[in-house]
Design an enzyme around this catalytic site. Sequence first.
Site, mmCIF file in Angstrom:
data_model
loop_
_atom_site.group_PDB
_atom_site.id
_atom_site.type_symbol
_atom_site.label_atom_id
_atom_site.label_comp_id
_atom_site.label_asym_id
_atom_site.label_seq_id
_atom_site.Cartn_x
_atom_site.Cartn_y
_atom_site.Cartn_z
ATOM 1 N N SER A 111 0.717 -0.985 -0.744
ATOM 2 C CA SER A 111 -0.041 -0.161 -0.326
ATOM 3 C C SER A 111 0.780 1.509 -0.444
ATOM 4 O O SER A 111 1.762 1.239 -0.612
ATOM 5 C CB SER A 111 -0.975 0.136 1.822
ATOM 6 O OG SER A 111 -2.053 0.870 0.681
ATOM 7 N N HIS A 164 -5.911 -5.804 -2.327
ATOM 8 C CA HIS A 164 -5.483 -5.433 -1.989
ATOM 9 C C HIS A 164 -4.021 -5.690 -1.369
ATOM 10 O O HIS A 164 -4.548 -7.058 -0.884
ATOM 11 C CB HIS A 164 -5.920 -4.390 -0.847
ATOM 12 C CG HIS A 164 -4.756 -3.487 -0.984
ATOM 13 N ND1 HIS A 164 -3.748 -2.703 -2.077
ATOM 14 C CD2 HIS A 164 -4.215 -1.962 0.508
ATOM 15 C CE1 HIS A 164 -3.955 -0.833 -1.383
ATOM 16 N NE2 HIS A 164 -3.640 -0.941 0.154
ATOM 17 N N ASP A 171 -8.232 -4.771 -6.526
ATOM 18 C CA ASP A 171 -7.812 -4.235 -5.869
ATOM 19 C C ASP A 171 -7.965 -2.664 -6.548
ATOM 20 O O ASP A 171 -6.908 -1.689 -7.794
ATOM 21 C CB ASP A 171 -6.171 -4.358 -5.443
ATOM 22 C CG ASP A 171 -5.637 -3.204 -4.480
ATOM 23 O OD1 ASP A 171 -6.314 -2.088 -4.169
ATOM 24 O OD2 ASP A 171 -4.597 -2.842 -4.240
#
Length: 486
Positions: free
Chosen positions: A164, A454, A429
Amino acid sequence: MKLNLVLTSVIFIISTTQSARRYHKQGLRDPPATYIDPPKEQWFNQTLDHFKPGDSRSWLQRYWINWEHYKKGGPVLLMIGGEGEANPVWMTTGAWKTYAKNVNGAMMLLEHRYYGKSHPTEDLSVKNLNWLTSRQALADLAGFVTAMTQQHDIKGRWIALGGSYPGSLAAWARLKYPHLIHGAVSTSGPLRAKANFYEYLEVVMDALEKSRPQCSDILTKAIEDVKMLVAHRLGWRTLTKMFRLCTPFNGNKLTDITNLYETLIGNFEGIVQYNKDNRDFEGAKWTNVTVDTLCDVMSNNDIGIPLARLVAVNNMALKMSGEKCLDYTYESMVSELQEVSWETEGAQGGRQWTYQTCTEFGWYQSSDSPALNLGKIIPVRFFEYMCSDIFGPKFDIKLINKGVEDTNTYYGGLDIEVTNTVFVHGTTDPWHAMGITQTNKSGMEAILIPGTAHCANMYPPSKQDPQELTSARQRIGQLIQKWVES
């Protein structure tokens, strides 16, 4: 966040109150629990301001080391902490543990400044947030790498890993400090700063449609029904009762209207982003709720009209979060993010990450896309004005746009020029829309994994993993092996 920008969703809890959960819509979630005790936390004496010569102020930054697989002369795999408290459970599990074993490497985890227990300042007042930037965080990494190399007489190379926002930091660390970071695995890392991130909701709606035909259309119809109720006072009473709102709905407050839409759609966004991500905890509940689960509800005619099905999803979300009612008001959201004490719910990551989006990144998940039929129910201006309401009038649209432009200029956005770096994303994602999913540049590789969410490749493998995910983990391991040996 209802302000869907940060770490998890309304359904996946990072904090203990309903309003705090709304501030998180990005981020690497915790790995599965293990029965192995993680190494003890340690503290590094870190510089407060790396870019002001003569400023000698310092603070203590938290980190962990696992030497289990290390052999003298081996490399170090450095996991970068992100927009939430670092979890030491990662020191004993995850795909990177296999990578460390294969290359005889040490494993280190450095918590990001201002998050978790790494507190550079006495509180989170605006003046004290001055040193919360990605550039300072990268300089933290450089200082840490230099010190650990000397302290532990490390001869091997350093490989940065992150998922991320830390995935972005991993790539940027390789870009800005190539003499210290010799390779980077950038997982689900958004590289392009953008204020109006309407592509996020585009990916969400596409994922719903791929799950069940017309699932996204049914959601759109349900939102149209909500719009009709918003338009008159009798409808306000109906909304209050149907969606179990904590306070009576007031259609005269435009910010409350937007926040309600954000909450209802956020129930879908969080599930899509973390769909089937292998993050089961021992005895955890609700990990079986997937995109298919939501679309089964939305496609079930026996429940009633689309609005009734949206209510059913909201009830499910409330049950999963352990809440009796839905706190949808803009005032409660903003007031929590205005608190400056380290002891508040907002300090678990919401206030800090919101500050970073207002000053560096944007990434506001609006409904402004021309490809969607939702209309301006969640306009980007909602988030932009929120920055001013939380941090003060100087945090206006002009400042946000300048911050976004400066970030892309400094790092290169999607035109980044870097070597020994792999960018990994999943098609489900929504954050892949701001990342590199294909490249022909020398020294860079992109892996786009069909149907995964993700940071999926960072979690431990499962028998249910698709072959493409398994292959992605294997390829990442091969690249790390190549980088540490070359």
